[in-house]
Design a protein around this motif. Structure first.
Motif, mmCIF file in Angstrom:
data_model
loop_
_atom_site.group_PDB
_atom_site.id
_atom_site.type_symbol
_atom_site.label_atom_id
_atom_site.label_comp_id
_atom_site.label_asym_id
_atom_site.label_seq_id
_atom_site.Cartn_x
_atom_site.Cartn_y
_atom_site.Cartn_z
ATOM 1 N N UNK A 2 0.839 -1.203 0.000
ATOM 2 C CA UNK A 2 0.000 0.000 0.000
ATOM 3 C C UNK A 2 0.870 1.248 0.000
ATOM 4 N N UNK A 3 1.848 1.289 0.893
ATOM 5 C CA UNK A 3 2.736 2.452 1.000
ATOM 6 C C UNK A 3 3.534 2.663 -0.281
ATOM 7 N N UNK A 4 4.030 1.580 -0.868
ATOM 8 C CA UNK A 4 4.790 1.679 -2.110
ATOM 9 C C UNK A 4 3.930 2.264 -3.227
ATOM 10 N N UNK A 5 2.739 1.739 -3.382
ATOM 11 C CA UNK A 5 1.846 2.216 -4.433
ATOM 12 C C UNK A 5 1.484 3.674 -4.220
ATOM 13 N N UNK A 6 1.153 4.030 -3.003
ATOM 14 C CA UNK A 6 0.819 5.414 -2.675
ATOM 15 C C UNK A 6 1.991 6.345 -2.992
ATOM 16 N N UNK A 7 3.200 5.938 -2.638
ATOM 17 C CA UNK A 7 4.400 6.741 -2.882
ATOM 18 C C UNK A 7 4.638 6.929 -4.378
ATOM 19 N N UNK A 8 4.486 5.873 -5.157
ATOM 20 C CA UNK A 8 4.661 5.970 -6.614
ATOM 21 C C UNK A 8 3.642 6.947 -7.199
ATOM 22 N N UNK A 68 -3.674 -5.718 -1.347
ATOM 23 C CA UNK A 68 -3.821 -5.340 -2.752
ATOM 24 C C UNK A 68 -5.254 -4.899 -3.039
ATOM 25 N N UNK A 69 -6.222 -5.612 -2.493
ATOM 26 C CA UNK A 69 -7.621 -5.218 -2.663
ATOM 27 C C UNK A 69 -7.879 -3.840 -2.060
ATOM 28 N N UNK A 70 -7.332 -3.595 -0.882
ATOM 29 C CA UNK A 70 -7.469 -2.297 -0.223
ATOM 30 C C UNK A 70 -6.845 -1.194 -1.079
ATOM 31 N N UNK A 71 -5.683 -1.485 -1.630
ATOM 32 C CA UNK A 71 -4.983 -0.512 -2.465
ATOM 33 C C UNK A 71 -5.789 -0.206 -3.718
ATOM 34 N N UNK A 73 -8.937 4.247 -9.858
ATOM 35 C CA UNK A 73 -8.786 4.756 -11.220
ATOM 36 C C UNK A 73 -7.393 4.518 -11.789
ATOM 37 N N UNK A 74 -6.430 4.171 -10.931
ATOM 38 C CA UNK A 74 -5.052 4.026 -11.390
ATOM 39 C C UNK A 74 -4.430 2.661 -11.103
ATOM 40 N N UNK A 75 -5.069 1.860 -10.281
ATOM 41 C CA UNK A 75 -4.470 0.592 -9.861
ATOM 42 C C UNK A 75 -5.342 -0.584 -10.280
ATOM 43 N N UNK A 76 -4.701 -1.579 -10.890
ATOM 44 C CA UNK A 76 -5.357 -2.835 -11.247
ATOM 45 C C UNK A 76 -4.699 -3.953 -10.450
#
Length: 77
Positions: free
Chosen positions: A16-22, A48-51, A57-60
């Motif tokens: 979650x943190x990695x995706x948010x940071x990117x 991953x579901x939470x993320x 709109x940006x994460x699959x």
């Protein structure tokens, strides 16, 4: 559009943190992030579901049914 494929294995504490940071760091670019869970035995699936829910709109998300290794997980993405 830039696609970033992230293989996920035992990443429940960081995905979650990695995706948010990117997404925050490159917010001026049109990005899509694809999370590929390589049949991780921890709670990575739930994270991953939470993320995906937060950044829908940006994460699959793709969950593999068996562990195929990092390279193959990236190729699946």
């Amino acid at each position: 559009m830039i696609s970033i494929i992230i293989p996920v294995y035992n990443a429940e504490h960081s995905i979650y943190k990695l995706t948010e940071k990117i997404l925050t760091t490159f917010r001026e670019h049109q990005l899509e992030v694809i999370l590929v869970n390589d049949d991780s035995p921890d709670r990575s699936h739930e994270e991953c579901l939470k993320t995906c829910e937060k950044f829908h709109t940006q994460v699959s998300y793709l969950k593999l049914s068996k562990n195929v290794g990092e390279h193959n997980a990236v190729m699946a993405g």
